[in-house]
Design a protein around this motif. Structure first.
Motif, mmCIF file in Angstrom:
data_model
loop_
_atom_site.group_PDB
_atom_site.id
_atom_site.type_symbol
_atom_site.label_atom_id
_atom_site.label_comp_id
_atom_site.label_asym_id
_atom_site.label_seq_id
_atom_site.Cartn_x
_atom_site.Cartn_y
_atom_site.Cartn_z
ATOM 1 N N THR A 16 0.836 -1.197 0.000
ATOM 2 C CA THR A 16 0.000 0.000 0.000
ATOM 3 C C THR A 16 0.873 1.249 0.000
ATOM 4 O O THR A 16 1.876 1.321 0.707
ATOM 5 N N VAL A 57 -6.874 5.440 -0.532
ATOM 6 C CA VAL A 57 -6.344 4.084 -0.370
ATOM 7 C C VAL A 57 -6.845 3.415 0.902
ATOM 8 O O VAL A 57 -7.412 2.323 0.848
ATOM 9 N N GLY A 60 -10.577 2.666 0.784
ATOM 10 C CA GLY A 60 -10.892 1.579 -0.134
ATOM 11 C C GLY A 60 -10.700 0.212 0.507
ATOM 12 O O GLY A 60 -11.561 -0.672 0.407
ATOM 13 N N TRP A 61 -9.563 0.037 1.185
ATOM 14 C CA TRP A 61 -9.315 -1.235 1.883
ATOM 15 C C TRP A 61 -10.331 -1.444 3.003
ATOM 16 O O TRP A 61 -10.863 -2.547 3.170
ATOM 17 N N VAL A 66 -12.173 -1.314 -2.733
ATOM 18 C CA VAL A 66 -11.022 -1.023 -3.588
ATOM 19 C C VAL A 66 -9.736 -1.445 -2.865
ATOM 20 O O VAL A 66 -9.471 -0.987 -1.755
ATOM 21 N N CYS A 67 -8.949 -2.301 -3.518
ATOM 22 C CA CYS A 67 -7.648 -2.713 -2.987
ATOM 23 C C CYS A 67 -6.574 -2.105 -3.886
ATOM 24 O O CYS A 67 -6.519 -2.400 -5.082
ATOM 25 N N THR A 68 -5.729 -1.247 -3.316
ATOM 26 C CA THR A 68 -4.734 -0.512 -4.101
ATOM 27 C C THR A 68 -3.331 -0.829 -3.602
ATOM 28 O O THR A 68 -3.083 -0.845 -2.398
ATOM 29 N N TRP A 69 -2.426 -1.043 -4.567
ATOM 30 C CA TRP A 69 -1.024 -1.304 -4.262
ATOM 31 C C TRP A 69 -0.124 -0.372 -5.054
ATOM 32 O O TRP A 69 -0.386 -0.075 -6.222
ATOM 33 N N MET A 80 1.136 2.052 -10.030
ATOM 34 C CA MET A 80 0.032 1.792 -9.112
ATOM 35 C C MET A 80 -0.906 0.805 -9.780
ATOM 36 O O MET A 80 -1.108 0.850 -10.998
ATOM 37 N N SER A 82 -4.716 -1.556 -8.931
ATOM 38 C CA SER A 82 -5.814 -1.766 -7.983
ATOM 39 C C SER A 82 -6.848 -2.732 -8.546
ATOM 40 O O SER A 82 -6.925 -2.956 -9.759
ATOM 41 N N GLY A 84 -10.782 -2.493 -8.114
ATOM 42 C CA GLY A 84 -11.829 -1.631 -7.594
ATOM 43 C C GLY A 84 -13.214 -2.142 -7.927
ATOM 44 O O GLY A 84 -13.377 -3.180 -8.572
ATOM 45 N N TYR A 95 -4.547 0.339 -13.581
ATOM 46 C CA TYR A 95 -3.125 0.505 -13.308
ATOM 47 C C TYR A 95 -2.555 1.680 -14.089
ATOM 48 O O TYR A 95 -3.106 2.105 -15.108
#
Length: 197
Positions: A16, A57, A60-61, A66-69, A80, A82, A84, A95
């Motif tokens: 993250t 971020v 979202g988690w 939404v999972c964003t990395w 980036m 995700s 979503g 991305y």
């Protein structure tokens, strides 16, 4: 609600994004190609980056939507990615990548990690049964990543995308667990030609 996880591949680590990444995110998101092909604010400011890592971020988690990395290669943030719009066992992949990191397969590796996590059964993954890919028509670089990941071409949706208050044609694709990692060959020639940024 999934807790943030770190995903590690041969060349990339996905984690993250946090406060230490603010300046780098602001720098990369000022790239004209990212402004052209994504929905990030344009012009992109440091305050946008702060809001992204402190609100977008984590919220979202926390919501499970939404999972964003951050995509990190050799310790540097280079992109980036995700999943979503997570609902009813499906999600949407998205991305972007820093200019200097494009064309080296880094995002394809990151996408494979995220897709694996998305389709993995709980509690080790999101237990998704379908992933959707969408891009502004003409974004062949994004299409190449999706095609290598196994997404099937769904077609063009006229006016299907909204970017900063305007409507644009949109490309769409779908990935099911059985197709993940098997490059799809049913994409039209137009999806291989990058439109000007």
């Amino acid at each position: 609600m999934p807790a943030p996880v770190v995903l590690t591949g041969a060349r990339v680590t996905l984690s993250t994004p946090g406060h230490a990444d603010v300046d780098r995110i602001a720098e990369v998101c000022a790239d004209p190609a990212i402004a052209r092909w994504t929905t990030v604010p344009s012009p992109y400011t440091r305050d946008n980056a702060v809001g992204f890592v402190t609100s977008v971020v984590p919220d979202g988690w926390a919501s499970g939507r939404v999972c964003t990395w951050a995509v990190r290669a050799e310790g540097a943030l280079v992109g980036m990615i995700s999943i979503g719009d997570i609902r009813e066992h499906q999600g949407e992949i998205g991305y972007w990548m820093a200019p200097e990191a494009r064309g080296h397969g880094i995002m394809s590796e990151a996408a494979a990690l995220v897709i694996g996590y998305g389709f993995a059964p709980a509690p080790d993954g999101l237990a998704l049964r379908k992933l959707v890919w969408r891009a502004l028509a003409g974004n062949a670089a994004s299409a190449a990543v999706a095609r290598r990941a196994g997404f099937r071409w769904d077609g063009v949706v006229p006016g299907g995308a909204e970017q900063r208050g305007e409507r644009f044609d949109e490309w769409r694709g779908t990935l099911l667990p059985a197709d993940a990692g098997r490059a799809a060959g049913d994409w039209p020639d137009v999806s291989y030609v990058q439109a000007p940024a």
